[in-house]
Write an enzyme that holds these catalytic residues in place. Sequence first.
Site, mmCIF file in Angstrom:
data_model
loop_
_atom_site.group_PDB
_atom_site.id
_atom_site.type_symbol
_atom_site.label_atom_id
_atom_site.label_comp_id
_atom_site.label_asym_id
_atom_site.label_seq_id
_atom_site.Cartn_x
_atom_site.Cartn_y
_atom_site.Cartn_z
ATOM 1 N N GLY A 1 18.571 0.517 34.575
ATOM 2 C CA GLY A 1 19.737 1.399 34.685
ATOM 3 C C GLY A 1 20.704 1.183 33.528
ATOM 4 O O GLY A 1 20.293 0.992 32.383
ATOM 5 N N GLU B 1 0.918 0.769 9.848
ATOM 6 C CA GLU B 1 -0.514 0.445 9.770
ATOM 7 C C GLU B 1 -1.363 1.567 10.377
ATOM 8 O O GLU B 1 -2.367 1.325 11.043
ATOM 9 C CB GLU B 1 -0.811 -0.917 10.395
ATOM 10 C CG GLU B 1 -0.157 -2.040 9.604
ATOM 11 C CD GLU B 1 -0.710 -3.410 9.881
ATOM 12 O OE1 GLU B 1 -1.885 -3.514 10.289
ATOM 13 O OE2 GLU B 1 0.030 -4.388 9.680
ATOM 14 N N ILE C 1 14.477 1.215 34.651
ATOM 15 C CA ILE C 1 14.563 0.344 35.830
ATOM 16 C C ILE C 1 15.840 -0.487 35.794
ATOM 17 O O ILE C 1 16.480 -0.720 36.839
ATOM 18 C CB ILE C 1 13.313 -0.556 35.915
ATOM 19 C CG1 ILE C 1 12.094 0.286 36.308
ATOM 20 C CG2 ILE C 1 13.514 -1.704 36.907
ATOM 21 C CD1 ILE C 1 10.770 -0.446 36.198
ATOM 22 N N LEU D 1 0.821 -1.206 0.000
ATOM 23 C CA LEU D 1 0.000 0.000 0.000
ATOM 24 C C LEU D 1 0.859 1.262 0.000
ATOM 25 O O LEU D 1 0.690 2.142 -0.842
ATOM 26 C CB LEU D 1 -0.937 -0.012 1.217
ATOM 27 C CG LEU D 1 -1.780 1.243 1.448
ATOM 28 C CD1 LEU D 1 -2.733 1.489 0.281
ATOM 29 C CD2 LEU D 1 -2.572 1.117 2.753
ATOM 30 N N SER D 2 1.801 1.363 0.935
ATOM 31 C CA SER D 2 2.602 2.587 1.091
ATOM 32 C C SER D 2 3.482 2.855 -0.118
ATOM 33 O O SER D 2 3.977 1.929 -0.768
ATOM 34 C CB SER D 2 3.487 2.486 2.338
ATOM 35 O OG SER D 2 2.700 2.452 3.500
#
Length: 379
Positions: A339, A363, A337, A125-126
Amino acid sequence: MNFEFTEEQLMIRDAARDFAQRELLPGVIERDDKATYPTEQVKRLGELGFLGMLVGLEYDGGGMDTISYVLAMEEISKVDSSVSVIMSVNNSLVCWGVEKYGTEAQKQKYLKPMARGEKIGAFLLSEPEAGSDATSQRTTAVDMGDHYLVNGTKNWITNGKSASTYIVMAQTHSELKHKGINVLIVDAKSEGISVGPHENKMGMRASDTCSVMFNNVKVPKENRLGEEGFGFKLAMKSLEGGRIGIASQALGIASGAYELALKYAQERKAFGKEIIQHQAIAFKLADMAVEIEAARFFCLKAAWLKDQGKPYGHASAMAKLYAAETAMKVTTEAVQIHGGYGYVKEYHVERLMRDAKLTQIYEGTSEIQKIVISRGLIA
């Protein structure tokens, strides 16, 4: 309201989880690092029935419901979203359209091999100038009587190199604008097709993404999918279901990052105790858990509506928007979290964060989902 899964749905979820942990987790970092297509893993995905799980039994598919699809997508995406996007495109965008709108001959020739996982499809599509604005198709399909002559370029095509079957949107009657677009089933080996290099992406690096060029490609008239001029509507209908798949992928990325962060927080010590005992970390994990659970219900509601034969486009847009935004937030917090360890590849969360970003883009970007949702409110 029933919040319990059936025994079959739980079996499918567990099979997907087992496949992800046993066959996807080993080597996932190396595949991402080297942008190596997961050939053997995709083959196994097909053998297990996950590439055609939504296709009816009469066309060699799994005949499974969309809720099962959501559960399987989540488990596989926890580990390797490069594999889950291949599964999503084949199920939601390619097989669905052929089964829903194809002729019996098209289903026998193209759908059955894809449902069995023997072949893979791609959804074209794109274009370079037609991303969010899918109406601006520059690829042309000139009616030559017994065939169409296709010319143009398609961008960002998942499975572009590996697919055997292309579902191609092309403009036949430019004066009719989006009402002049047709969808064609194209053999990827047709004369005149050339494929560009693998895109060097930030995330989902092992998935096959490239441009596909058409130079006077002859496509038989019987390969048109749906009625004349139905192409744009077919593409939009396909994306409604595709968004359930990508929402489930985003959910999986988020829940995978959350599980890693929770485990790390229970093991890592700072100032004499596990970091989960520190309120700053505990509250991060609480927020992550709440947002993931909300995203999961968005996905399951959209899936349930689809299974019930009810309109689901509005719900799938909500699911895709919320799950994608959640994936980005949760994976960023998971890195935080961890680090310094979160910033290196060994701990997986930095890859999940990179993968999460694409769920906000493809999408239909998050901005496009808001357009879809707001129009639904007006209607």
